[in-house]
Design a protein around this motif. Structure first.
Motif, PDB file in Angstrom:
ATOM      1  N   GLY A 182       0.799  -1.218   0.000  1.00 17.37           N
ATOM      2  CA  GLY A 182       0.000   0.000   0.000  1.00 17.37           C
ATOM      3  C   GLY A 182       0.831   1.266   0.000  1.00 17.37           C
ATOM      4  N   GLN A 183       1.984   1.242   0.649  1.00 12.58           N
ATOM      5  CA  GLN A 183       2.796   2.455   0.693  1.00 12.58           C
ATOM      6  C   GLN A 183       3.335   2.831  -0.676  1.00 12.58           C
ATOM      7  OE1 GLN A 183       5.988   2.395   3.575  1.00 12.58           O
ATOM      8  NE2 GLN A 183       6.570   4.518   3.181  1.00 12.58           N
ATOM      9  N   ALA A 184       3.597   1.831  -1.526  1.00 11.61           N
ATOM     10  CA  ALA A 184       4.131   2.106  -2.863  1.00 11.61           C
ATOM     11  C   ALA A 184       3.045   2.159  -3.929  1.00 11.61           C
ATOM     12  CB  ALA A 184       5.165   1.042  -3.232  1.00 11.61           C
ATOM     13  N   ASN A 185       1.798   1.973  -3.514  1.00 11.89           N
ATOM     14  CA  ASN A 185       0.679   2.007  -4.464  1.00 11.89           C
ATOM     15  C   ASN A 185      -0.456   2.830  -3.856  1.00 11.89           C
ATOM     16  OD1 ASN A 185       1.284  -0.083  -6.812  1.00 11.89           O
ATOM     17  ND2 ASN A 185       2.047  -0.975  -4.908  1.00 11.89           N
ATOM     18  N   PRO A 186      -0.364   4.143  -3.967  1.00  9.89           N
ATOM     19  CA  PRO A 186      -1.312   5.036  -3.290  1.00  9.89           C
ATOM     20  C   PRO A 186      -2.763   4.874  -3.714  1.00  9.89           C
ATOM     21  CG  PRO A 186       0.020   6.224  -4.902  1.00  9.89           C
ATOM     22  CD  PRO A 186       0.636   4.877  -4.755  1.00  9.89           C
ATOM     23  N   ASP A 187      -3.020   4.297  -4.886  1.00 12.46           N
ATOM     24  CA  ASP A 187      -4.397   4.127  -5.344  1.00 12.46           C
ATOM     25  C   ASP A 187      -4.985   2.777  -4.944  1.00 12.46           C
ATOM     26  OD1 ASP A 187      -4.394   6.626  -6.584  1.00 12.46           O
ATOM     27  OD2 ASP A 187      -3.510   5.808  -8.419  1.00 12.46           O
ATOM     28  N   SER A 188      -4.200   1.976  -4.243  1.00 13.00           N
ATOM     29  CA  SER A 188      -4.687   0.658  -3.825  1.00 13.00           C
ATOM     30  C   SER A 188      -5.510   0.787  -2.540  1.00 13.00           C
ATOM     31  CB  SER A 188      -3.509  -0.286  -3.586  1.00 13.00           C
ATOM     32  OG  SER A 188      -2.851   0.043  -2.377  1.00 13.00           O
ATOM     33  N   PRO A 189      -6.362  -0.208  -2.237  1.00 19.40           N
ATOM     34  CA  PRO A 189      -7.151  -0.148  -1.012  1.00 19.40           C
ATOM     35  C   PRO A 189      -6.316  -0.307   0.260  1.00 19.40           C
ATOM     36  CG  PRO A 189      -7.451  -2.246  -2.133  1.00 19.40           C
ATOM     37  CD  PRO A 189      -6.693  -1.375  -3.081  1.00 19.40           C
ATOM     38  N   TYR A 190      -5.031  -0.641   0.100  1.00 19.27           N
ATOM     39  CA  TYR A 190      -4.175  -0.849   1.271  1.00 19.27           C
ATOM     40  C   TYR A 190      -3.474   0.425   1.725  1.00 19.27           C
ATOM     41  CZ  TYR A 190      -4.757  -5.653  -0.346  1.00 19.27           C
ATOM     42  OH  TYR A 190      -5.288  -6.843  -0.760  1.00 19.27           O
ATOM     43  N   ALA A 191      -3.507   1.469   0.906  1.00 14.29           N
ATOM     44  CA  ALA A 191      -2.764   2.690   1.212  1.00 14.29           C
ATOM     45  C   ALA A 191      -3.260   3.369   2.492  1.00 14.29           C
ATOM     46  CB  ALA A 191      -2.855   3.661   0.036  1.00 14.29           C
ATOM     47  N   SER A 192      -4.565   3.383   2.695  1.00 15.16           N
ATOM     48  CA  SER A 192      -5.115   4.059   3.873  1.00 15.16           C
ATOM     49  C   SER A 192      -4.654   3.411   5.170  1.00 15.16           C
ATOM     50  CB  SER A 192      -6.641   4.072   3.812  1.00 15.16           C
ATOM     51  OG  SER A 192      -7.160   2.744   3.756  1.00 15.16           O
ATOM     52  N   GLY A 193      -4.436   2.107   5.153  1.00 16.28           N
ATOM     53  CA  GLY A 193      -3.972   1.410   6.346  1.00 16.28           C
ATOM     54  C   GLY A 193      -2.579   1.843   6.754  1.00 16.28           C
ATOM     55  N   VAL A 194      -1.765   2.227   5.782  1.00 14.13           N
ATOM     56  CA  VAL A 194      -0.394   2.668   6.074  1.00 14.13           C
ATOM     57  C   VAL A 194      -0.416   3.955   6.894  1.00 14.13           C
ATOM     58  CG1 VAL A 194       1.825   3.341   5.095  1.00 14.13           C
ATOM     59  CG2 VAL A 194       0.438   1.609   3.944  1.00 14.13           C
ATOM     60  N   THR A 195      -1.170   4.941   6.427  1.00 18.19           N
ATOM     61  CA  THR A 195      -1.220   6.211   7.159  1.00 18.19           C
ATOM     62  C   THR A 195      -1.939   6.056   8.496  1.00 18.19           C
ATOM     63  OG1 THR A 195      -3.209   6.802   5.892  1.00 18.19           O
ATOM     64  CG2 THR A 195      -1.098   7.611   5.082  1.00 18.19           C
ATOM     65  N   ALA A 196      -2.901   5.146   8.564  1.00 21.19           N
ATOM     66  CA  ALA A 196      -3.604   4.934   9.828  1.00 21.19           C
ATOM     67  C   ALA A 196      -2.661   4.362  10.884  1.00 21.19           C
ATOM     68  CB  ALA A 196      -4.787   3.989   9.612  1.00 21.19           C
ATOM     69  N   ARG A 197      -1.755   3.495  10.460  1.00 16.85           N
ATOM     70  CA  ARG A 197      -0.863   2.841  11.420  1.00 16.85           C
ATOM     71  C   ARG A 197       0.426   3.606  11.665  1.00 16.85           C
ATOM     72  NH1 ARG A 197      -3.787  -1.731   9.908  1.00 16.85           N
ATOM     73  NH2 ARG A 197      -3.138  -1.648   7.711  1.00 16.85           N
ATOM     74  N   TYR A 198       0.905   4.348  10.666  1.00 15.43           N
ATOM     75  CA  TYR A 198       2.216   4.989  10.799  1.00 15.43           C
ATOM     76  C   TYR A 198       2.172   6.514  10.759  1.00 15.43           C
ATOM     77  CZ  TYR A 198       3.882   0.255  10.196  1.00 15.43           C
ATOM     78  OH  TYR A 198       4.095  -1.090  10.365  1.00 15.43           O
ATOM     79  N   GLY A 199       1.001   7.088  10.547  1.00 11.70           N
ATOM     80  CA  GLY A 199       0.879   8.535  10.610  1.00 11.70           C
ATOM     81  C   GLY A 199       0.685   9.184   9.247  1.00 11.70           C
ATOM     82  N   GLU A 200       0.047  10.332   9.242  1.00 14.21           N
ATOM     83  CA  GLU A 200      -0.271  11.045   8.012  1.00 14.21           C
ATOM     84  C   GLU A 200       0.981  11.539   7.280  1.00 14.21           C
ATOM     85  OE1 GLU A 200      -3.149  11.409   6.529  1.00 14.21           O
ATOM     86  OE2 GLU A 200      -4.251  10.320   8.090  1.00 14.21           O
ATOM     87  N   ALA A 201       2.090  11.697   8.000  1.00 13.34           N
ATOM     88  CA  ALA A 201       3.307  12.197   7.377  1.00 13.34           C
ATOM     89  C   ALA A 201       4.059  11.119   6.602  1.00 13.34           C
ATOM     90  CB  ALA A 201       4.233  12.793   8.446  1.00 13.34           C
ATOM     91  N   THR A 202       3.582   9.885   6.653  1.00 12.13           N
ATOM     92  CA  THR A 202       4.249   8.782   5.966  1.00 12.13           C
ATOM     93  C   THR A 202       4.220   8.990   4.460  1.00 12.13           C
ATOM     94  OG1 THR A 202       3.528   7.286   7.728  1.00 12.13           O
ATOM     95  CG2 THR A 202       4.328   6.269   5.711  1.00 12.13           C
ATOM     96  N   ASN A 203       5.342   8.760   3.803  1.00 12.40           N
ATOM     97  CA  ASN A 203       5.405   8.860   2.344  1.00 12.40           C
ATOM     98  C   ASN A 203       4.628   7.705   1.716  1.00 12.40           C
ATOM     99  OD1 ASN A 203       7.178  11.086   2.458  1.00 12.40           O
ATOM    100  ND2 ASN A 203       8.958   9.735   2.634  1.00 12.40           N
ATOM    101  N   VAL A 204       3.618   8.012   0.937  1.00 12.30           N
ATOM    102  CA  VAL A 204       2.836   6.990   0.233  1.00 12.30           C
ATOM    103  C   VAL A 204       2.801   7.375  -1.242  1.00 12.30           C
ATOM    104  CG1 VAL A 204       0.596   5.840   0.018  1.00 12.30           C
ATOM    105  CG2 VAL A 204       1.419   6.521   2.287  1.00 12.30           C
ATOM    106  N   ARG A 205       3.565   6.661  -2.042  1.00  6.05           N
ATOM    107  CA  ARG A 205       3.635   6.963  -3.478  1.00  6.05           C
ATOM    108  C   ARG A 205       4.396   5.851  -4.193  1.00  6.05           C
ATOM    109  NH1 ARG A 205       6.983  11.018  -0.914  1.00  6.05           N
ATOM    110  NH2 ARG A 205       9.217  10.671  -1.363  1.00  6.05           N
ATOM    111  N   ALA A 206       4.369   5.866  -5.497  1.00  8.82           N
ATOM    112  CA  ALA A 206       5.100   4.875  -6.296  1.00  8.82           C
ATOM    113  C   ALA A 206       6.557   5.314  -6.374  1.00  8.82           C
ATOM    114  CB  ALA A 206       4.493   4.759  -7.687  1.00  8.82           C
ATOM    115  N   PHE A 207       7.362   4.829  -5.489  1.00  7.32           N
ATOM    116  CA  PHE A 207       8.734   5.315  -5.357  1.00  7.32           C
ATOM    117  C   PHE A 207       9.584   5.041  -6.600  1.00  7.32           C
ATOM    118  CE2 PHE A 207       7.144   4.694  -1.062  1.00  7.32           C
ATOM    119  CZ  PHE A 207       7.508   5.878  -0.449  1.00  7.32           C
ATOM    120  N   ASP A 208       9.361   3.915  -7.251  1.00  3.95           N
ATOM    121  CA  ASP A 208      10.167   3.605  -8.445  1.00  3.95           C
ATOM    122  C   ASP A 208       9.544   4.147  -9.728  1.00  3.95           C
ATOM    123  OD1 ASP A 208       8.067   1.904  -8.983  1.00  3.95           O
ATOM    124  OD2 ASP A 208       9.292   0.099  -9.205  1.00  3.95           O
ATOM    125  N   GLY A 209       8.432   4.878  -9.577  1.00  7.52           N
ATOM    126  CA  GLY A 209       7.782   5.495 -10.735  1.00  7.52           C
ATOM    127  C   GLY A 209       6.767   4.620 -11.430  1.00  7.52           C
TER     128      GLY A 209
END
Length: 242
Positions: A182-209
């Motif tokens: 989810g952290q590397a796929n911001p449009d996936s349904p798993y992305a919201s769980g990342v920020t919920a568990r690790y904070g809104e400041a967490t980088n969530v994006r496709a890091f390798d493009g």
């Protein structure tokens, strides 16, 4: 004195006792400061733990031997602070097991590299360093973008980190694989769980493009982009000293 050494070396029991005594002194000097470590490590209430993807990236950083050429500790020397940023604090490494301070700088220190360059720059640099730094002697790591990231054991990695004091919750451990994706796929349904568990400041994006596929490049870039950004304690300390 020569006679003392000669007598000591000819007495097996005496020589063993001397070794034990010297080792005990050395051990005491190393261990005693640990009893006051709570007084020497700074407080950082905003400190957050590494996400599963960042943990995976850190593991790759270690696997590829990056620590052999890059340090992660800015000393209090003026020229280092002017070049790299605020000097490193002990609290910034409290969740690093093992620590990666290092002592050799074939390449620059990376303690504050997080956010200094874009993801695209980091990817290009890892694929072929000379494309962005012509004088670089760093080897290529192009295969990282081709290699899929293994995530099925990330929960075990987080559990092991918890055993040595990193405050991962059961929820974080149970969702480690999904959070990495989810952290590397911001449009996936798993992305919201990342920020919920690790904070809104967490980088969530496709890091390798490239969204949709999770690669080792995603993990390493995610890790690099968070170096020096898990807490702003160093920046606050620097501001207070100005």
């Amino acid at each position: 004195m020569p006679n003392f050494h000669r007598k000591l070396e000819r007495s097996a029991i005496g020589f063993v006792l001397a070794i034990v005594g010297v080792s005990a002194i050395g051990g005491f000097v190393e261990i005693a400061p640990l009893f006051t470590i709570h007084e020497t490590v700074e407080q950082a209430p905003d400190m957050r733990v590494y996400t599963p993807l960042e943990v995976a990236g850190r593991n790759i950083y270690i696997r590829e031997g990056c620590y052999a050429c890059h340090s992660q500790m800015i000393r209090t020397l003026r020229d280092e602070v002017e070049r790299y940023g605020p000097f490193s604090l002990a609290v910034e490494s409290q969740y690093d097991h093992p620590m990666l301070w290092g002592s050799k700088r074939t390449g620059p220190d990376l303690a504050r590299v997080g956010g200094k360059y874009s993801d695209a720059w980091q990817v290009a640099h890892l694929i072929n360093p000379r494309d962005v730094v012509p004088q670089s002697v760093m080897p290529r790591y192009a295969w990282l973008k081709r290699n899929g990231l293994k995530t099925d054991d990330l929960g075990l990695h987080l559990a092991a980190q918890r055993r040595v004091g990193v405050p991962y919750t059961d929820d974080m451990i149970a969702n480690a694989g999904a959070d990495a994706y989810g952290q590397a796929n911001p449009d996936s349904p798993y992305a919201s769980g990342v920020t919920a568990r690790y904070g809104e400041a967490t980088n969530v994006r496709a890091f390798d493009g490239s969204a949709g596929r999770l690669t080792e490049m995603d993990a390493l870039v995610a890790y690099l982009q968070v170096l020096g950004r898990l807490t702003d304690a160093a920046q606050k300390t620097a501001a207070a000293q100005e």
